[in-house]
Scaffold this motif. Structure first.
Motif, PDB file in Angstrom:
ATOM      1  N   TYR A 120       0.799  -1.229   0.000  1.00  0.00           N
ATOM      2  CA  TYR A 120       0.000   0.000   0.000  1.00  0.00           C
ATOM      3  C   TYR A 120       0.830   1.276   0.000  1.00  0.00           C
ATOM      4  CZ  TYR A 120       0.661   1.835   4.729  1.00  0.00           C
ATOM      5  OH  TYR A 120       1.184   2.428   5.840  1.00  0.00           O
ATOM      6  N   SER A 123       0.320   3.720  -3.088  1.00  0.00           N
ATOM      7  CA  SER A 123      -1.014   4.328  -3.130  1.00  0.00           C
ATOM      8  C   SER A 123      -1.200   5.309  -1.980  1.00  0.00           C
ATOM      9  CB  SER A 123      -2.098   3.244  -3.061  1.00  0.00           C
ATOM     10  OG  SER A 123      -2.025   2.394  -4.182  1.00  0.00           O
ATOM     11  N   ILE A 182      -4.199   3.376 -11.949  1.00  0.00           N
ATOM     12  CA  ILE A 182      -3.072   2.683 -11.334  1.00  0.00           C
ATOM     13  C   ILE A 182      -1.773   3.139 -11.995  1.00  0.00           C
ATOM     14  CG2 ILE A 182      -2.002   0.430 -10.939  1.00  0.00           C
ATOM     15  CD1 ILE A 182      -4.785  -0.772 -10.858  1.00  0.00           C
ATOM     16  N   THR A 183      -0.761   3.376 -11.182  1.00  0.00           N
ATOM     17  CA  THR A 183       0.534   3.832 -11.695  1.00  0.00           C
ATOM     18  C   THR A 183       1.537   2.682 -11.726  1.00  0.00           C
ATOM     19  OG1 THR A 183       1.409   4.416  -9.512  1.00  0.00           O
ATOM     20  CG2 THR A 183       0.106   6.096 -10.679  1.00  0.00           C
ATOM     21  N   GLU A 186       2.704   1.750  -8.248  1.00  0.00           N
ATOM     22  CA  GLU A 186       1.768   0.898  -7.514  1.00  0.00           C
ATOM     23  C   GLU A 186       1.879  -0.558  -7.970  1.00  0.00           C
ATOM     24  OE1 GLU A 186      -2.059   3.551  -6.315  1.00  0.00           O
ATOM     25  OE2 GLU A 186      -1.553   3.556  -8.445  1.00  0.00           O
ATOM     26  N   LEU A 187       2.043  -0.775  -9.273  1.00  0.00           N
ATOM     27  CA  LEU A 187       2.231  -2.141  -9.770  1.00  0.00           C
ATOM     28  C   LEU A 187       3.536  -2.725  -9.245  1.00  0.00           C
ATOM     29  CD1 LEU A 187       1.053  -1.720 -13.482  1.00  0.00           C
ATOM     30  CD2 LEU A 187      -0.174  -2.852 -11.619  1.00  0.00           C
TER      31      LEU A 187
END
Length: 323
Positions: A120, A123, A182-183, A186-187
């Motif tokens: 997390y 994010s 989603i960036t 984040e992935l």
């Protein structure tokens, strides 16, 4: 246990958040506070030590009976993991390596994320900076509970359940209030974390994984440290939307309890926030504050005037620039 809370809506206000004006006033009177801004050179070493401690704990719990795994999960693991989430909070303000090395902070936050088990950190930064910039902003600040939370968790028993389920609501709230694309970071956060979780299971078995994941969920639910979730911005007194906590648990939480000071000066590391209060004491001494997060949790549950609706909310004007 069945009394319904009187509130049926948020506390809507039509004024700007108080922190920008207070920051301006304090800096005009005490410009030396600017010297407190910038990275904390100790932070990265403290975080590394905490990660190593949890790695050692993973090894130690792998051969324990399940009853002792669960005991140490709540008694120790939950405290460390909640503290790690607050380390990630610190890092989200670039206090580990400074603003000039922003990406170093992002990758270091992923490293701090490892013993938490739930990916997390990437994010969190995106949404947390919006929380600072647009405190209470309708449709932007995902720290504000949803309408469903305010409507349903309206009795003492339901508020008790809501506090236990805080990790769930913090996870799903952004998807309901302010979903974002989603960036790549984040992935990467998900890929790194899942790889670590699988490796931990393969090397040490299920018990360390349960210790890790359950520790995070329990630590952010019904736990003394979780009192900060309620203490920071829930409106116990009308007209006040941010509250500080001056108690001993600040030692485990990177001084997140100094929350008025933090919102006034988010670029000052937690270790230096007590110095802000000391220098500009006349701005903080008369503000309502807490000395016990446990009492905050108890009062929130038992006071029939308080609910997830007990938050200041404002409709934003002009251009909104999100992370």
């Amino acid at each position: 246990m069945g009394n319904r809370v009187a509130r049926e809506d948020y506390e809507w206000v039509y004024t700007d958040q108080p922190h920008a004006d207070r920051r301006k006033d304090i800096l005009a009177k005490y410009p030396e506070i600017k010297t407190l801004m910038g990275p904390d050179p100790r932070l990265k070493w403290i975080v590394c030590m905490m990660v190593i401690i949890q790695f050692l704990a993973f090894y130690l719990v792998k051969d324990l009976d399940w009853k002792w795994v669960l005991f140490w999960t709540y008694a120790f693991g939950s405290c460390i993991n909640h503290s790690m989430t607050l380390a990630i909070h610190e890092i989200s303000h670039n206090t580990a390596f400074g603003n000039n090395r922003a990406m170093w902070n992002r990758w270091f936050a992923m490293f701090a994320n490892l013993p938490i088990g739930l990916p997390y950190s990437a994010s969190f930064k995106r949404y947390h900076l919006d929380h600072h910039r647009y405190l209470g902003g309708d449709g932007i600040d995902v720290d504000i509970p949803t309408d469903f939370e305010g409507w349903f968790f309206c009795t003492r028993f339901r508020k008790f359940v809501w506090i236990i389920l805080q990790p769930l609501f913090y996870a799903i709230r952004p998807l309901c209030i302010n979903p974002k694309p989603i960036t790549g970071l984040e992935l990467a956060n998900v890929a790194v974390q899942l790889s670590f979780n699988v490796a931990l299971y393969w090397l040490c078995g299920a018990k360390p994984v349960v210790y890790m994941m359950a520790g995070s969920l329990l630590g952010m639910g019904l736990h003394p440290i979780s009192g900060h979730f309620i203490a920071e911005h829930y409106m116990f007194l009308k007209g006040h939307e941010t509250y500080s906590y001056y108690g001993s648990l600040n030692l485990l939480t990177f001084n997140v309890g100094y929350h008025n000071e933090h919102h006034d000066f988010p670029s000052i590391p937690g270790r230096r926030l007590p110095m802000v209060k000391k220098i500009a004491s006349e701005y903080y001494d008369d503000l309502p504050h807490y000395t016990s997060w446990v009492k905050v949790l108890y009062d929130f549950i038992m006071d029939d005037q308080l609910s997830p609706y007990s938050r200041v909310k404002r409709r934003l004007k002009g251009d909104v620039k999100q992370e």
